[in-house]
Design a protein around this motif. Structure first.
Motif, mmCIF file in Angstrom:
data_model
loop_
_atom_site.group_PDB
_atom_site.id
_atom_site.type_symbol
_atom_site.label_atom_id
_atom_site.label_comp_id
_atom_site.label_asym_id
_atom_site.label_seq_id
_atom_site.Cartn_x
_atom_site.Cartn_y
_atom_site.Cartn_z
ATOM 1 N N ASN A 1 0.918 -1.103 -0.002
ATOM 2 C CA ASN A 1 -0.082 0.072 -0.225
ATOM 3 C C ASN A 1 0.992 1.255 0.018
ATOM 4 O O ASN A 1 1.955 1.220 0.189
ATOM 5 C CB ASN A 1 -0.769 0.061 1.361
ATOM 6 C CG ASN A 1 -2.338 0.476 0.860
ATOM 7 O OD1 ASN A 1 -2.287 1.764 0.127
ATOM 8 N ND2 ASN A 1 -3.143 0.167 1.657
ATOM 9 N N TYR A 2 0.212 2.456 -0.254
ATOM 10 C CA TYR A 2 1.080 3.628 -0.035
ATOM 11 C C TYR A 2 0.086 4.606 0.842
ATOM 12 O O TYR A 2 -1.109 4.605 0.760
ATOM 13 C CB TYR A 2 1.203 4.216 -1.439
ATOM 14 C CG TYR A 2 0.192 4.801 -2.191
ATOM 15 C CD1 TYR A 2 -0.434 5.961 -1.940
ATOM 16 C CD2 TYR A 2 -0.396 3.871 -3.148
ATOM 17 C CE1 TYR A 2 -1.366 6.370 -2.738
ATOM 18 C CE2 TYR A 2 -1.316 4.084 -3.909
ATOM 19 C CZ TYR A 2 -1.987 5.486 -3.809
ATOM 20 O OH TYR A 2 -2.919 5.884 -4.531
ATOM 21 N N TYR A 3 0.704 5.589 1.456
ATOM 22 C CA TYR A 3 0.160 6.546 2.730
ATOM 23 C C TYR A 3 0.650 7.827 2.389
ATOM 24 O O TYR A 3 0.537 8.554 3.364
ATOM 25 C CB TYR A 3 0.270 5.797 3.848
ATOM 26 C CG TYR A 3 -0.167 4.501 4.233
ATOM 27 C CD1 TYR A 3 -1.490 4.025 4.339
ATOM 28 C CD2 TYR A 3 0.535 3.533 4.265
ATOM 29 C CE1 TYR A 3 -2.047 2.846 4.370
ATOM 30 C CE2 TYR A 3 0.304 2.118 4.607
ATOM 31 C CZ TYR A 3 -1.229 1.849 4.537
ATOM 32 O OH TYR A 3 -1.686 0.631 4.500
ATOM 33 N N TYR A 4 0.947 8.142 1.266
ATOM 34 C CA TYR A 4 1.517 9.553 1.156
ATOM 35 C C TYR A 4 2.612 9.795 1.924
ATOM 36 O O TYR A 4 2.287 11.037 2.405
ATOM 37 C CB TYR A 4 0.187 10.589 0.925
ATOM 38 C CG TYR A 4 -0.502 10.061 -0.367
ATOM 39 C CD1 TYR A 4 -0.200 10.821 -1.772
ATOM 40 C CD2 TYR A 4 -1.741 9.617 -0.244
ATOM 41 C CE1 TYR A 4 -1.014 10.293 -2.488
ATOM 42 C CE2 TYR A 4 -2.625 9.381 -1.270
ATOM 43 C CZ TYR A 4 -2.242 9.668 -2.538
ATOM 44 O OH TYR A 4 -3.078 9.312 -3.388
ATOM 45 N N SER A 5 3.221 8.886 2.370
ATOM 46 C CA SER A 5 4.323 9.276 3.574
ATOM 47 C C SER A 5 5.413 8.586 3.386
ATOM 48 O O SER A 5 5.323 7.163 2.928
ATOM 49 C CB SER A 5 3.909 9.134 4.823
ATOM 50 O OG SER A 5 4.788 9.392 5.853
ATOM 51 N N GLU A 6 6.761 8.814 3.885
ATOM 52 C CA GLU A 6 7.825 7.813 3.999
ATOM 53 C C GLU A 6 7.254 6.860 5.283
ATOM 54 O O GLU A 6 6.263 7.227 5.902
ATOM 55 C CB GLU A 6 9.072 8.418 4.515
ATOM 56 C CG GLU A 6 9.742 9.362 3.465
ATOM 57 C CD GLU A 6 10.032 8.664 2.309
ATOM 58 O OE1 GLU A 6 10.014 7.341 2.145
ATOM 59 O OE2 GLU A 6 10.508 9.313 1.315
ATOM 60 N N MET A 7 7.878 5.633 5.311
ATOM 61 C CA MET A 7 7.414 4.786 6.588
ATOM 62 C C MET A 7 8.691 4.181 7.200
ATOM 63 O O MET A 7 9.820 4.675 6.813
ATOM 64 C CB MET A 7 7.013 3.353 5.566
ATOM 65 C CG MET A 7 5.762 3.664 4.587
ATOM 66 S SD MET A 7 4.219 3.685 5.948
ATOM 67 C CE MET A 7 3.878 1.925 6.103
ATOM 68 N N PRO A 8 8.262 3.946 8.471
ATOM 69 C CA PRO A 8 9.359 3.324 9.450
ATOM 70 C C PRO A 8 10.253 2.188 8.695
ATOM 71 O O PRO A 8 9.638 1.358 7.591
ATOM 72 C CB PRO A 8 8.441 2.941 10.562
ATOM 73 C CG PRO A 8 7.161 3.513 10.520
ATOM 74 C CD PRO A 8 6.898 3.706 8.994
ATOM 75 N N TYR A 9 11.118 1.992 9.008
ATOM 76 C CA TYR A 9 12.075 0.722 8.527
ATOM 77 C C TYR A 9 11.557 -0.660 9.047
ATOM 78 O O TYR A 9 11.397 -1.572 8.196
ATOM 79 C CB TYR A 9 13.420 1.009 8.903
ATOM 80 C CG TYR A 9 14.244 -0.248 8.492
ATOM 81 C CD1 TYR A 9 14.959 0.093 7.144
ATOM 82 C CD2 TYR A 9 14.793 -1.386 9.336
ATOM 83 C CE1 TYR A 9 15.949 -1.207 6.607
ATOM 84 C CE2 TYR A 9 15.372 -2.362 8.932
ATOM 85 C CZ TYR A 9 16.076 -2.165 7.485
ATOM 86 O OH TYR A 9 16.659 -3.364 6.868
ATOM 87 N N SER A 10 11.219 -0.684 10.070
ATOM 88 C CA SER A 10 10.579 -1.850 10.691
ATOM 89 C C SER A 10 9.434 -1.590 11.788
ATOM 90 O O SER A 10 9.192 -0.569 12.074
ATOM 91 C CB SER A 10 11.363 -2.792 11.115
ATOM 92 O OG SER A 10 12.005 -2.140 12.380
ATOM 93 N N THR A 11 8.707 -2.538 12.101
ATOM 94 C CA THR A 11 7.636 -2.422 12.895
ATOM 95 C C THR A 11 7.830 -2.279 14.518
ATOM 96 O O THR A 11 6.994 -1.867 15.204
ATOM 97 C CB THR A 11 6.587 -3.552 12.779
ATOM 98 O OG1 THR A 11 7.288 -4.897 13.202
ATOM 99 C CG2 THR A 11 5.972 -3.724 11.466
ATOM 100 N N GLU A 12 9.040 -2.451 14.706
ATOM 101 C CA GLU A 12 9.513 -2.314 16.100
ATOM 102 C C GLU A 12 9.262 -1.143 16.826
ATOM 103 O O GLU A 12 8.808 -0.784 17.986
ATOM 104 C CB GLU A 12 10.912 -2.510 16.214
ATOM 105 C CG GLU A 12 11.858 -1.895 15.849
ATOM 106 C CD GLU A 12 13.350 -2.233 16.188
ATOM 107 O OE1 GLU A 12 13.694 -2.789 17.146
ATOM 108 O OE2 GLU A 12 14.262 -1.553 15.638
ATOM 109 N N VAL A 13 9.114 0.018 16.043
ATOM 110 C CA VAL A 13 8.914 1.453 16.468
ATOM 111 C C VAL A 13 7.522 1.720 16.701
ATOM 112 O O VAL A 13 7.209 2.845 17.408
ATOM 113 C CB VAL A 13 9.652 2.369 15.568
ATOM 114 C CG1 VAL A 13 11.240 1.953 15.547
ATOM 115 C CG2 VAL A 13 9.026 2.507 14.359
ATOM 116 N N LEU A 14 6.554 0.880 16.226
ATOM 117 C CA LEU A 14 4.956 1.402 16.499
ATOM 118 C C LEU A 14 4.291 0.502 17.783
ATOM 119 O O LEU A 14 3.208 0.381 17.539
ATOM 120 C CB LEU A 14 4.613 0.638 15.075
ATOM 121 C CG LEU A 14 5.020 1.324 13.888
ATOM 122 C CD1 LEU A 14 4.546 0.531 12.497
ATOM 123 C CD2 LEU A 14 4.827 2.762 13.626
ATOM 124 N N SER A 15 5.126 0.722 18.653
ATOM 125 C CA SER A 15 4.236 0.047 19.929
ATOM 126 C C SER A 15 3.340 0.943 20.638
ATOM 127 O O SER A 15 2.741 0.458 21.582
ATOM 128 C CB SER A 15 5.430 -0.229 20.847
ATOM 129 O OG SER A 15 6.355 0.915 21.417
#
Length: 555
Positions: A184-198
């Motif tokens: 998908n795309y969200y008109y933004s850069e994304m984090p490198y990985s999911t660990e930062v999304l806590s």
């Protein structure tokens, strides 16, 4: 082999530290070597927003971004959207996730599914999201040809809305992100990985509607307790229902009206719909009979001034004598204005108003005496004699307009029994596609850039510099009072970004690459690519949009 491939690259961090890294080192690896107290989600490299997936190519300056920065917070939100969608696909493969609009400290998502979910289902969603965070999945960055992106959404996913959006961008390549089998795309850069999304919380509103909340850039990494914003949600729903009736739920539908030469008809419909809401609000207040004070609050660039004037006009139609008082006219003299922790004037706090003078004058007014209303000169920083004298009649209704109008401490002498509270904000219900809505704060910032340049001669740099302070003030002094409002008036016009684009694009392009606000200007320019331009000649001279672009009937 080129020399640049072999040499080390010198990186200068924001704190002044200088370190060398081999050419081609991923920014993710560099971020791990940087001592940060919070999780890093992206970077500004020479003032350009980059994802941590990219690699260093030359000497540069780097400012790492976390959730406490405006840009970092947007990157964090994009990552949350992806893991939320991921959780649903794992638990309910036939479910479709749509992100509808933002709330203060949250976002509303709607799930299209064959049955209503339960609290047990919500707990499972939370569990899957938490697990993917702890498992630390890499979010892969994909750079694909524009045509390949169109084919992917058009032919494979049968998603014409996203396919059309890519067509309208016209860039040779687009960026997609992949999390396992979710692309998908969200008109933004994304984090490198999911660990930062806590850091997130899920609130179930029932009937497959959710609020996903996370810390804002002003929350110091702490997810604040969710406060119900039922009136805001209702305002969004009404706006969305109207757009669905018009068969214009997405921006590409507005673009279609432009290409068909029918945009003038849509503009007229939007203006009429807005005026009907103001009229209905005035009629409701007038029918109550006991309301003597209407408190009108909203953040900067929300259109408070136009709403107040329009309400006053409608009150006159219903036999009332409207009296408008701007709380801004009771500001302290500049030399007496309170200062913030940095020693700078704080114009957002309640104490910026001369509360003693305001209270004394309003006591006189409501005791039947005539008062003289000052006019605050924001250039000189002082109150001036306006010559405006007011005295209440039996049919008078006073409209108080200002940032703090919903705060009872501003006018404690006025009983709640005779008050009606209105909160105004441009809660635009138009979406880019199923997973991307128009940011309320981006819309307000664009409005403000245009107005500041026109009325004050401010550059984009000057407006954005002050914007952070404005947003911090709103978090402290406005958002906590939204839930007290009797009525939410949505001041957005679904067509307005196409008009604002004509005015704001040249200003954004003028921001030099060495400016600390360059990345923000480029982000807004990227956002504006989705919108076809609309000539302002179609805009009525009494439109709320004229408050920002100029040419209003009373300018």
């Amino acid at each position: 082999m080129k020399e640049s491939v072999l040499k080390d690259c010198t990186i200068t961090f924001k704190n002044g530290e200088v370190i060398k890294f081999p050419h081609g080192t991923p920014f993710y690896k560099i971020s791990k070597a940087y001592k940060s107290k919070s999780q890093i989600v992206g970077a500004l490299v020479n003032n350009k927003i980059v994802s941590l997936h990219e690699r260093i190519e030359d000497d540069c300056t780097i400012e790492f971004l976390d959730i406490n920065s405006k840009t970092g917070n947007k990157i964090y939100l994009a990552g949350l959207k992806m893991i939320f969608e991921y959780a649903f696909k794992r638990l309910f493969p036939k479910a479709t996730v749509r992100y509808l609009y933002s709330l203060p400290r949250g976002m509303v998502a709607e799930i299209d599914y064959e049955k209503y979910l339960t609290k047990t289902d919500v707990a499972e969603i939370n569990k899957v999201m938490s697990k993917i965070v702890s498992d630390n999945h890499v979010i892969e960055k994909l750079i694909v040809a524009n045509n390949d992106g169109i084919d992917y959404y058009d032919k494979q996913l049968k998603n014409k809305v996203k396919a059309d959006n890519i067509r309208n961008i016209t860039d040779p390549t687009i960026v997609l992100y992949r999390l396992d089998d979710i692309v998908n795309y969200y008109y933004s850069e994304m984090p490198y990985s999911t660990e930062v999304l806590s850091k997130f919380e899920i609130h179930y509103l029932g009937k497959n509607n959710f609020v996903l909340s996370w810390p804002t850039e002003t929350d110091n990494g702490v997810t604040k307790e969710y406060v119900g914003y039922d009136a805001v949600i209702e305002s969004y729903k009404n706006g969305k229902a109207w757009l669905d009736t018009m068969n214009i739920p997405y921006i590409n539908d507005v673009n279609r009206e432009i290409t068909k030469g029918k945009i003038n008809n849509f503009i007229k419909s939007c203006e009429l719909n807005f005026n009907l809401e103001i009229n209905e609000t005035a009629k409701e207040i007038a029918k109550r009979g006991n309301i003597k004070c209407v408190m009108i609050a909203g953040p900067t660039s929300s259109g408070k001034t136009t709403v107040t004037k329009r309400l006053a006009n409608y009150f006159a139609i219903y036999g009332l004598d409207p009296i408008v008082i701007s709380l801004d006219d009771y500001f302290h003299e500049r030399k007496d204005n309170p200062k913030d922790e940095n020693g700078e004037y704080d114009f957002e706090c309640l104490q910026a108003i001369d509360l003693e003078l305001l209270t004394n004058e309003m006591v006189k007014l409501f005791n039947g005496k005539q008062i003289s209303v000052p006019k605050f000169n924001f250039v000189t920083g002082s109150k001036e004699i306006s010559g405006k004298k007011i005295q209440l009649k039996e049919n008078s209704i006073v409209l108080f307009e200002g940032l703090h109008a919903l705060n009872d401490e501003a006018l404690p002498m006025i009983s709640d029994l005779i008050k009606y509270k209105i909160y105004v904000s441009p809660y635009i219900p138009l979406c880019l596609d199923q997973h991307n809505y128009i940011s309320l704060n981006d819309l307000r910032l664009i409005r403000r850039i245009v107005r500041d340049f026109r009325t004050r001669g401010y550059t984009v740099n000057e407006t954005i510099k002050y914007w952070t302070k404005v947003r911090n003030g709103e978090e402290k002094h406005i958002i906590p009072y939204i839930h007290q409002a009797n009525k939410i008036i949505n001041t957005s016009l679904p067509y307005e970004v196409g008009v604002l684009k004509v005015f704001v694009e040249p200003l954004l392009y003028s921001v030099p690459s060495d400016s600390k606000y360059y990345s923000e200007s480029r982000k807004l320019l990227s956002f504006l690519k989705q919108f076809f331009a609309i000539n302002s000649e179609y805009i009525p001279n009494d439109s709320i949009l004229r408050e920002f672009i100029g040419g209003a009937i009373d300018d």
